[in-house]
Design a protein around this motif. Structure first.
Motif, PDB file in Angstrom:
ATOM      1  N   LEU A 194       0.867  -1.327   0.043  1.00  7.55           N
ATOM      2  CA  LEU A 194      -0.071  -0.129   0.166  1.00  7.55           C
ATOM      3  C   LEU A 194       1.018   1.323  -0.035  1.00  7.55           C
ATOM      4  N   LEU A 195       1.974   1.227   0.757  1.00 10.71           N
ATOM      5  CA  LEU A 195       2.941   2.395   0.885  1.00 10.71           C
ATOM      6  C   LEU A 195       3.630   2.803  -0.437  1.00 10.71           C
ATOM      7  N   ARG A 196       4.020   1.361  -1.125  1.00  7.84           N
ATOM      8  CA  ARG A 196       4.501   1.626  -2.441  1.00  7.84           C
ATOM      9  C   ARG A 196       3.526   2.088  -3.578  1.00  7.84           C
ATOM     10  N   GLN A 197       2.304   1.819  -3.634  1.00  6.18           N
ATOM     11  CA  GLN A 197       1.332   1.967  -4.342  1.00  6.18           C
ATOM     12  C   GLN A 197       0.828   3.739  -4.132  1.00  6.18           C
ATOM     13  N   LYS A 198       0.772   4.166  -2.965  1.00  6.65           N
ATOM     14  CA  LYS A 198       0.593   5.431  -2.472  1.00  6.65           C
ATOM     15  C   LYS A 198       1.600   6.296  -1.992  1.00  6.65           C
ATOM     16  N   PRO A 199       2.389   6.671  -2.543  1.00  7.14           N
ATOM     17  CA  PRO A 199       3.559   7.700  -1.921  1.00  7.14           C
ATOM     18  C   PRO A 199       3.230   8.483  -0.808  1.00  7.14           C
ATOM     19  N   GLU A 200       2.116   9.299  -1.191  1.00  4.04           N
ATOM     20  CA  GLU A 200       1.546  10.284  -0.358  1.00  4.04           C
ATOM     21  C   GLU A 200       1.018   9.878   1.177  1.00  4.04           C
ATOM     22  N   LEU A 201       0.703   8.647   1.143  1.00  4.06           N
ATOM     23  CA  LEU A 201       0.314   7.847   2.327  1.00  4.06           C
ATOM     24  C   LEU A 201       1.727   7.821   3.089  1.00  4.06           C
ATOM     25  N   GLN A 202       2.811   7.336   2.483  1.00  2.00           N
ATOM     26  CA  GLN A 202       4.261   6.999   3.176  1.00  2.00           C
ATOM     27  C   GLN A 202       4.494   8.687   3.871  1.00  2.00           C
ATOM     28  N   VAL A 203       4.291   9.837   3.012  1.00  2.00           N
ATOM     29  CA  VAL A 203       4.726  11.031   3.557  1.00  2.00           C
ATOM     30  C   VAL A 203       3.883  11.084   4.918  1.00  2.00           C
ATOM     31  N   ARG A 204       2.421  11.161   4.701  1.00  2.19           N
ATOM     32  CA  ARG A 204       1.760  10.981   6.001  1.00  2.19           C
ATOM     33  C   ARG A 204       2.208  10.299   7.263  1.00  2.19           C
ATOM     34  N   LEU A 205       2.662   9.058   6.933  1.00  3.25           N
ATOM     35  CA  LEU A 205       2.869   8.265   7.831  1.00  3.25           C
ATOM     36  C   LEU A 205       4.341   8.455   8.585  1.00  3.25           C
ATOM     37  N   THR A 206       5.302   9.131   7.622  1.00  3.74           N
ATOM     38  CA  THR A 206       6.686   9.860   8.253  1.00  3.74           C
ATOM     39  C   THR A 206       6.284  10.956   9.087  1.00  3.74           C
ATOM     40  N   GLN A 207       5.613  11.786   8.658  1.00  2.00           N
ATOM     41  CA  GLN A 207       4.992  13.058   9.465  1.00  2.00           C
ATOM     42  C   GLN A 207       4.466  12.610  10.742  1.00  2.00           C
ATOM     43  N   LYS A 208       3.768  11.574  10.751  1.00  2.00           N
ATOM     44  CA  LYS A 208       3.070  11.107  12.145  1.00  2.00           C
ATOM     45  C   LYS A 208       4.100  10.574  12.874  1.00  2.00           C
ATOM     46  N   LYS A 209       4.895   9.825  12.623  1.00  2.00           N
ATOM     47  CA  LYS A 209       5.932   9.100  13.238  1.00  2.00           C
ATOM     48  C   LYS A 209       6.861  10.322  13.872  1.00  2.00           C
ATOM     49  N   GLN A 210       7.219  11.456  13.207  1.00  2.00           N
ATOM     50  CA  GLN A 210       7.916  12.548  13.618  1.00  2.00           C
ATOM     51  C   GLN A 210       7.320  13.341  14.707  1.00  2.00           C
ATOM     52  N   ALA A 211       6.018  13.416  14.473  1.00  2.00           N
ATOM     53  CA  ALA A 211       5.211  14.212  15.592  1.00  2.00           C
ATOM     54  C   ALA A 211       4.813  13.574  16.768  1.00  2.00           C
ATOM     55  N   ASP A 212       4.964  12.246  16.945  1.00  2.00           N
ATOM     56  CA  ASP A 212       4.252  11.374  17.889  1.00  2.00           C
ATOM     57  C   ASP A 212       5.521  10.029  18.091  1.00  2.00           C
ATOM     58  N   PRO A 213       6.289  10.510  19.184  1.00  2.00           N
ATOM     59  CA  PRO A 213       7.224   9.414  19.165  1.00  2.00           C
ATOM     60  C   PRO A 213       6.957   7.965  19.769  1.00  2.00           C
ATOM     61  N   ALA A 214       5.899   7.870  20.808  1.00  2.15           N
ATOM     62  CA  ALA A 214       5.281   6.667  20.832  1.00  2.15           C
ATOM     63  C   ALA A 214       4.690   5.967  19.758  1.00  2.15           C
ATOM     64  N   PHE A 215       4.213   6.713  18.987  1.00  2.00           N
ATOM     65  CA  PHE A 215       3.595   6.211  17.810  1.00  2.00           C
ATOM     66  C   PHE A 215       4.580   5.446  17.002  1.00  2.00           C
ATOM     67  N   ALA A 216       5.805   6.421  16.753  1.00  2.00           N
ATOM     68  CA  ALA A 216       7.006   5.754  16.079  1.00  2.00           C
ATOM     69  C   ALA A 216       7.625   4.641  16.617  1.00  2.00           C
ATOM     70  N   ALA A 217       7.334   4.271  17.939  1.00  2.00           N
ATOM     71  CA  ALA A 217       8.113   3.051  18.487  1.00  2.00           C
ATOM     72  C   ALA A 217       7.258   2.038  18.661  1.00  2.00           C
ATOM     73  N   SER A 218       6.020   2.287  17.986  1.00  2.00           N
ATOM     74  CA  SER A 218       4.893   1.095  18.025  1.00  2.00           C
ATOM     75  C   SER A 218       4.608   0.505  16.729  1.00  2.00           C
ATOM     76  N   ALA A 236       0.632  -0.080  16.321  1.00  2.00           N
ATOM     77  CA  ALA A 236       0.007   1.287  16.124  1.00  2.00           C
ATOM     78  C   ALA A 236       0.266   1.571  14.729  1.00  2.00           C
ATOM     79  N   GLN A 237       1.195   1.535  14.097  1.00  2.00           N
ATOM     80  CA  GLN A 237       1.585   1.962  12.740  1.00  2.00           C
ATOM     81  C   GLN A 237       0.709   1.143  11.548  1.00  2.00           C
ATOM     82  N   LEU A 238       0.663  -0.136  11.850  1.00  2.00           N
ATOM     83  CA  LEU A 238      -0.129  -0.834  11.279  1.00  2.00           C
ATOM     84  C   LEU A 238      -1.531  -0.788  11.152  1.00  2.00           C
ATOM     85  N   ASP A 239      -2.128  -0.617  12.496  1.00  2.00           N
ATOM     86  CA  ASP A 239      -3.489  -0.334  12.567  1.00  2.00           C
ATOM     87  C   ASP A 239      -3.859   1.123  11.814  1.00  2.00           C
ATOM     88  N   TRP A 240      -2.918   2.016  12.002  1.00  2.00           N
ATOM     89  CA  TRP A 240      -3.306   3.309  11.234  1.00  2.00           C
ATOM     90  C   TRP A 240      -3.392   3.462   9.782  1.00  2.00           C
TER      91      TRP A 240
END
Length: 585
Positions: A533-557, A560-564
């Motif tokens: 899914l991330l390969r097919q939708k690069p914009e989704l990869q950008v959003r995921l990266t931004q969310k990990k940068q903004a939320d360390p707990a999310f980045a460590a789980s 949580a990333q799979l559920d998102w």
């Protein structure tokens, strides 16, 4: 010779008529309360039997059954009409004002039960009162909580000075019926809704007994909160009706006060607070239909007889005032109905404005402290040897905390039959769709909410609801309900179908099944799908990266990333957290 003459004279005298028969004793129309010692109240059977006598004797009084209650016994209604007409539509066409009195919602607070028995009798037996029936019709529920009335005892009203025995607050299902007007768990409430919609009264009264502070008043009053009532009716109530009621009760030496609710240690410490009756309460429900509502609260520490007499005098005064002000009341309700159809914004929540206060001359008793005989700690008591009369603040201005724009219509899927049933009982017109149809409109997604940790009246209430509105097309089926807002029940619809409203059907848990996800994924399976899914939708990869940068707990789980990512994919079910009612704009 003399004897013969006397006999002849007697024979010529007219024969006196026989002595009139003795009159039968007058019927004893005293109520069970009047026949008692001043500290007794009618039982359920005594109450209904007395109304049956009145029905049999007077054509102006009709006793009928009006649906079932949870006890299995019927809900009764008494109509007192001067010309014997008991058809609501006919009476409204004649210009009669309708006063609806409900008693015994809490049967341990029975003053209204006894007062209304005397009231119904007096309105047909006393000429001065009968004349008021040319303009006013009385509709009386003798005892609303039948199950509670049958559950009689002598001890549960711990704070109350009589009567000797009384009913119980909970009904046959242990529900407090004065929290049941929206959710309608009880058959009592469903029967009431149908009865209320049939009569559509101008003024509604619910009779009670208070708890709380000690003070000089025998009776206090909750009037429909002025800011929640439609402005046309609020202006009439504030400027004409309430002043007449306060003045009239004062003249009878039943000095009247607003319901004694307060934030300080005693009422005079910080002043009185207005009571905000939301639609779960009787007068909160009736307000949704432009009916002025009152709750009488007699003081529990006064003797029972004056409590009954004060209730009787208030009801009689109210009826007489409605008769005198019939034109102004009719004009106010007509204007409220007209403007309600044009109203575009509706308040859904309220808070007390503590920056605004009236002044009220309060008759109280000094609150003092003394050592407790139980704990030895300081305890409050009211010193009846130290009465006072002083001006204190009265905070009774409420301001909206949330509002919503009126939609053109709602669409309710037929699957939610319990909701549809309650809408019908409250006079809502539902139009079933005749074909499967796609309708575009605003859909709410539930973003967040809080749930009470303990049940309240059989439900875990939701509050603090946060919504994400999305305009989208939705598929609806033949038989689903299109509900136009161009009908008298518009305000009721908004306050029950908007999920963020205090007493909405969502708040009461009618839509709880949408809060639970039904389909899930296995981590090891979805890992590969997510990567693709991330390969097919690069914009989704950008959003995921931004969310990990903004939320360390999310980045460590990892989970949580799979559920998102799952929630961003087509695999995530669209019905999860989607409020099923569509707003047609």
């Amino acid at each position: 010779m003399l004897l013969t003459s006397l006999l002849s004279l007697l024979l010529t005298l007219p024969v006196p008529a026989s002595a009139p028969a003795a009159h039968a004793p007058a019927a004893d129309w005293r109520t069970p309360f009047e026949r008692g010692n001043g500290n007794t109240t009618a039982t359920y059977d005594e109450c209904i039997a007395y109304y049956q006598r009145l029905d049999a004797e007077y054509p102006e009084i009709q006793l009928r059954e009006a649906g079932l209650t949870d006890s299995g016994r019927p809900l009764h209604v008494v109509v007192v009409s001067g010309d014997g007409d008991t058809d609501p539509a006919s009476l409204r066409a004649k210009g009669r004002r309708i006063v609806f009195i409900q008693n015994g919602i809490h049967p341990g607070e029975p003053e209204g039960i006894d007062a209304s028995l005397m009231l119904a009798r007096d309105y047909v037996q006393k000429k001065a009162l009968r004349r008021q029936l040319t303009d006013v019709v009385l509709v009386i529920i003798p005892i609303y909580n039948v199950g509670g009335a049958l559950n009689r005892n002598t001890s549960t009203r711990t704070n109350q000075n009589g009567p000797e025995s009384y009913g119980f607050r909970g009904n046959a299902r242990n529900l407090d019926l004065n929290r049941d007007y929206i959710k309608q768990d009880s058959r009592n409430a469903r029967s009431f809704a149908a009865l209320f919609q049939r009569w559509q009264p101008d003024v509604y009264v619910d009779t009670h007994t208070s708890n709380g502070a000690d003070y000089q008043y025998t009776l206090t009053l909750i009037a429909t909160q002025k800011d929640k009532l439609h402005p046309a009716l609020s202006q009439y109530m504030q400027q004409l009706l309430l002043p007449a009621l306060y003045s009239g009760m004062d003249q009878q030496k039943w000095y009247l006060a607003p319901y004694i609710d307060f934030a300080g240690r005693t009422p005079d410490a910080r002043g009185l607070l207005g009571f905000l009756e939301t639609p779960r309460y009787s007068t909160g429900y009736t307000t949704l239909f432009n009916t002025i509502g009152f709750v009488t609260e007699t003081h529990m520490l006064k003797a029972y007889t004056p409590r009954v007499r004060a209730t009787y005098d208030f009801l009689s005064l109210l009826i007489g005032t409605v008769q005198q002000q019939k034109a102004a009341l009719a004009a106010a309700r007509t204007e409220a109905a007209r403007l309600s159809q044009q109203q575009q914004e509706f308040a859904l929540g309220w808070r007390l404005d503590t920056t605004q206060a009236e002044r009220f001359t309060f008759r109280g008793y000094a609150g003092r402290m003394k050592p407790s005989e139980v704990s030895g700690q300081p305890r409050l008591y009211y010193d009846r040897k130290a009465p006072y009369t002083r001006s204190i603040p009265y905070y009774n201005t409420f301001v909206p905390t949330a509002a919503v724009q009126r939609p053109r219509a709602y669409v309710l899927p037929q699957a939610w039959g319990e909701v549809a049933e309650r809408l019908r009982l409250s006079g809502v017109q539902l139009r079933p769709l005749t074909t499967d149809t796609v309708i575009s409109g605003e859909t709410y997604y539930i973003q967040d909410y809080k749930t009470s940790p303990r049940p309240y009246e059989g439900h875990y209430l939701h509050s603090g609801v946060q919504l994400r509105p999305v305009y989208q097309p939705r598929q609806f089926l033949r038989g689903d309900y299109y509900i136009s807002l161009a009908q008298p029940a518009a305000r009721y619809l908004i306050e029950t179908l908007e999920p963020q409203a205090t007493d909405s059907f969502f708040a009461w848990g009618f839509f709880d099944s949408i809060l639970q996800q039904k389909e899930y994924f296995s981590d090891y399976v979805f890992e590969d799908l997510a990567a693709n899914l991330l390969r097919q939708k690069p914009e989704l990869q950008v959003r995921l990266t931004q969310k990990k940068q903004a939320d360390p707990a999310f980045a460590a789980s990892g989970p949580a990333q799979l559920d998102w990512l799952y929630r961003q994919s087509d695999h995530y079910e669209p019905s999860h957290l989607r409020y099923p009612v569509l707003r047609v704009l």
